[in-house]
Each structure stands twice: as structure tokens, then as C-alpha cells.
Design a protein around this motif. Structure first.
Motif, PDB file in Angstrom:
ATOM      1  N   GLY A   3       0.947  -0.831  -0.075  1.00 42.56           N
ATOM      2  CA  GLY A   3      -0.268  -0.003  -0.032  1.00 42.56           C
ATOM      3  C   GLY A   3       0.562   1.436   0.242  1.00 42.56           C
ATOM      4  N   TYR A   4       0.459   2.093   0.684  1.00 42.24           N
ATOM      5  CA  TYR A   4       0.728   3.604   0.141  1.00 42.24           C
ATOM      6  C   TYR A   4       1.583   4.193   1.566  1.00 42.24           C
ATOM      7  CZ  TYR A   4      -0.151   3.900  -4.671  1.00 42.24           C
ATOM      8  OH  TYR A   4       0.295   3.754  -6.297  1.00 42.24           O
ATOM      9  N   GLY A   5       0.741   3.475   2.245  1.00 40.89           N
ATOM     10  CA  GLY A   5       1.067   3.940   4.034  1.00 40.89           C
ATOM     11  C   GLY A   5       0.486   2.747   4.727  1.00 40.89           C
ATOM     12  N   SER A  76      -3.524  13.279  -5.155  1.00 42.95           N
ATOM     13  CA  SER A  76      -4.151  12.619  -5.080  1.00 42.95           C
ATOM     14  C   SER A  76      -4.511  14.081  -4.019  1.00 42.95           C
ATOM     15  CB  SER A  76      -3.943  11.921  -4.178  1.00 42.95           C
ATOM     16  OG  SER A  76      -5.084  11.093  -3.158  1.00 42.95           O
ATOM     17  N   PRO A  77      -5.781  14.163  -3.193  1.00 39.87           N
ATOM     18  CA  PRO A  77      -6.290  15.240  -2.829  1.00 39.87           C
ATOM     19  C   PRO A  77      -6.111  14.737  -0.526  1.00 39.87           C
ATOM     20  CG  PRO A  77      -7.710  14.562  -3.269  1.00 39.87           C
ATOM     21  CD  PRO A  77      -6.802  14.024  -4.244  1.00 39.87           C
ATOM     22  N   LYS A  78      -5.359  13.466  -1.100  1.00 39.69           N
ATOM     23  CA  LYS A  78      -5.702  13.124   0.371  1.00 39.69           C
ATOM     24  C   LYS A  78      -4.308  12.210  -0.060  1.00 39.69           C
ATOM     25  CE  LYS A  78      -8.802   9.139  -0.580  1.00 39.69           C
ATOM     26  NZ  LYS A  78      -7.969   8.135  -0.724  1.00 39.69           N
ATOM     27  N   GLU A  79      -4.147  11.734   1.790  1.00 40.92           N
ATOM     28  CA  GLU A  79      -3.168  11.050   1.958  1.00 40.92           C
ATOM     29  C   GLU A  79      -2.332   9.638   1.290  1.00 40.92           C
ATOM     30  OE1 GLU A  79      -0.029   9.297   5.582  1.00 40.92           O
ATOM     31  OE2 GLU A  79      -2.887  11.047   6.348  1.00 40.92           O
ATOM     32  N   ASP A  80      -3.971   9.382   1.432  1.00 40.59           N
ATOM     33  CA  ASP A  80      -3.441   7.935   0.579  1.00 40.59           C
ATOM     34  C   ASP A  80      -4.177   8.272  -1.063  1.00 40.59           C
ATOM     35  OD1 ASP A  80      -3.719   4.969  -0.408  1.00 40.59           O
ATOM     36  OD2 ASP A  80      -5.384   4.687   1.057  1.00 40.59           O
ATOM     37  N   ASP A 123     -14.549  10.148   5.063  1.00 37.42           N
ATOM     38  CA  ASP A 123     -14.899  11.147   3.570  1.00 37.42           C
ATOM     39  C   ASP A 123     -13.429  10.930   2.997  1.00 37.42           C
ATOM     40  OD1 ASP A 123     -17.130  12.117   4.393  1.00 37.42           O
ATOM     41  OD2 ASP A 123     -16.380  13.792   4.935  1.00 37.42           O
ATOM     42  N   ASP A 124     -12.140  10.716   4.604  1.00 30.62           N
ATOM     43  CA  ASP A 124     -10.464  10.556   4.125  1.00 30.62           C
ATOM     44  C   ASP A 124     -10.370   9.004   3.435  1.00 30.62           C
ATOM     45  OD1 ASP A 124     -11.460   9.623   6.426  1.00 30.62           O
ATOM     46  OD2 ASP A 124      -9.403  10.980   7.073  1.00 30.62           O
ATOM     47  N   GLN A 125     -11.124   8.345   3.192  1.00 33.93           N
ATOM     48  CA  GLN A 125     -10.769   6.519   3.147  1.00 33.93           C
ATOM     49  C   GLN A 125     -11.437   6.352   1.854  1.00 33.93           C
ATOM     50  OE1 GLN A 125     -12.377   4.089   6.554  1.00 33.93           O
ATOM     51  NE2 GLN A 125     -11.397   5.111   7.619  1.00 33.93           N
TER      52      GLN A 125
END
Length: 242
Positions: A3-5, A76-80, A123-125
Motif C-alpha cells: 500500500g501507500y502507507g 491525490s487530494p488525500k494522504e492515501d 470522507d478521507d478513506q
């Protein structure tokens, strides 16, 4: 797990290698994963990975095993950067009712024309997209499952609700020991189309899902020591390349 984190706040995919399996028959159950990453697009172009532009700045590609990926050429507008995972369903309304009314997911978007609904827990998932395919869902021989972590005290309630509603429970609530690590509680369900859903107690999951700083090195060593080619040669079977 890739994954990315960290798994605690990122979507990760579990890749498995099963000895004795030369190939898999893919079904129509998993319709793809969408990743928002200009870097992923640049990497694919640099490595000359097949990319098909399906709209402006949006590309479709395919992993070695045949699984499809959609890459959006932007940051990406979010961390993941993993935006969504898309699953096929035979009855969109029936599946939306299951995932939203029983499993508590929030409906974010609905597209009746394309028979798609986007759901999620936050929202951020990473989101879950359900897409009606107008027929039966075929899981082939390579299907997997989607997993979520939640406080372990919620697991008995999830199991009880499924029993009350007459829904399928593949694995009743059970504790699984991991040698040298935490004992994790899980319950595994199946939605109306047989998509497997695993709910894991978050407290133990937090311990099991910690990033191993030497993970990459250990993986390289394990692949270098792999002797599966000997098994395939002994059985006169051609080993899959990926």
C-alpha cells in the motif's frame, strides 16, 4: 501487504502466492482499483507498461494476473491515493441496502444510468463502488475478500445482526492466535453476491499491522530462497511467471 502507507490509515492489498496453482480463472466479481497518482502514470510510462487512455488524464491498465487498475493522472487530494475499489453486483439496490443499512456505510454518490453507487465509512478513506452488471456475479477461482477493522466490542453486534437478518456468516466470531503477536478477533460475512467481508478487532489489528522497516528486504530474501520452481518441474507443470 502492499500500500501507500500504514494499514491503520491506508488501503492495502494482500497479495498471496499459492503453491501448486499454475493459473487462476478470473470472474467478473472484481472490476478494478482506482488510484489517483501522477507518479503511478509516470512509472507506467517509464516502464512501458500498457496504458489505455479512457478519458482525459485517466488510464486503464492491467496487472500480470489480469486484475484491472484505473490510474488518474493527478495528485491525490488525500494522504492515501487509492480512491476506490469496484465490485460487481447482480442487484444494485439489494447490495446497497446490505452495505449501507446493515453494515452502516454512507452513500456518497449514485449514478442510476451507469448502475453505480459509491459508499464508504469516512470522507478521507478509500471508497467501495458497487456496479450492477445485469446478471450473475462469477467469482472464478481467484476471488478474495475485503477487510475492515473496528473496535472488537462491535464484532458480537455485527454477528448478531446478521443472524437476525438471516444473512450469511462464513466464519462466526472467533479468536485467532498469531505466534509471538496479538490474538485477533474476526467475523467473516458474505454479501448477497457472495463477496467475502472480514471484520477484524482493531485493538489487535493495530499490533499486527505495524509497518516492518525491513519488510522489503525480507520479501526479497524470501523470493530469492523460493524453490517453487522445483515443485513445478517435479510435477511437469510450467511455473507462472507472475
Amino acid at each position: 501487504m502492499v500500500g501507500y502507507g500504514p494499514e491503520d490509515n491506508h488501503f492495502v492489498a494482500e497479495l498471496t502466492y499459492n503453491y501448486g496453482v499454475g493459473d487462476y480463472r478470473l470472474g467478473n466479481d472484481f472490476l478494478g482499483m482506482t488510484v489517483v497518482s501522477s507518479q503511478a502514470v509516470r512509472n507506467a510510462q517509464k516502464l512501458q507498461w500498457p496504458l489505455k487512455e479512457i478519458s482525459a488524464g485517466v488510464y486503464e491498465t492491467e496487472a500480470p494476473g489480469g486484475y484491472k487498475f484505473c490510474l488518474q493522472d493527478k495528485d491525490s487530494p488525500k494522504e492515501d491515493p487509492v480512491l476506490k475499489v469496484t465490485l460487481a453486483v447482480s442487484s444494485l439496490q439489494k447490495s446497497v441496502d446490505y452495505w449501507s443499512k446493515l453494515l452502516g456505510m454512507k452513500v456518497y454518490e449514485e449514478d442510476e444510468g451507469k448502475q453505480k453507487t459509491l459508499l464508504g465509512y469516512a470522507d478521507d478513506q478509500c471508497k467501495l463502488e458497487l456496479q450492477g452488471v445485469g446478471g450473475a456475479v462469477d467469482h472464478g477461482t481467484a476471488f478474495g475478500r475485503i477487510a475492515f477493522s473496528c473496535p472488537k466490542e462491535e464484532l458480537p453486534g455485527i454477528e448478531a445482526l446478521m443472524k437476525k437478518e438471516g444473512q450469511k456468516i462464513l466464519t462466526p466470531l472467533v479468536s485467532l492466535d498469531t505466534p509471538g503477536k496479538a490474538t485477533v478477533q474476526v467475523v467473516i460475512l458474505a454479501d448477497p453476491d457472495g463477496h467475502e467481508i472480514c471484520f477484524v478487532g482493531d485493538e489487535a489489528f493495530q499490533e499486527l499491522s505495524r509497518v516492518d522497516p525491513s519488510g522489503g528486504k525480507l520479501l526479497d530474501e524470501a523470493m530469492a530462497a523460493d524453490k517453487s520452481h522445483e515443485w513445478f518441474a517435479k510435477c511437469n507443470i510450467q511455473k507462472p511467471s507472475a
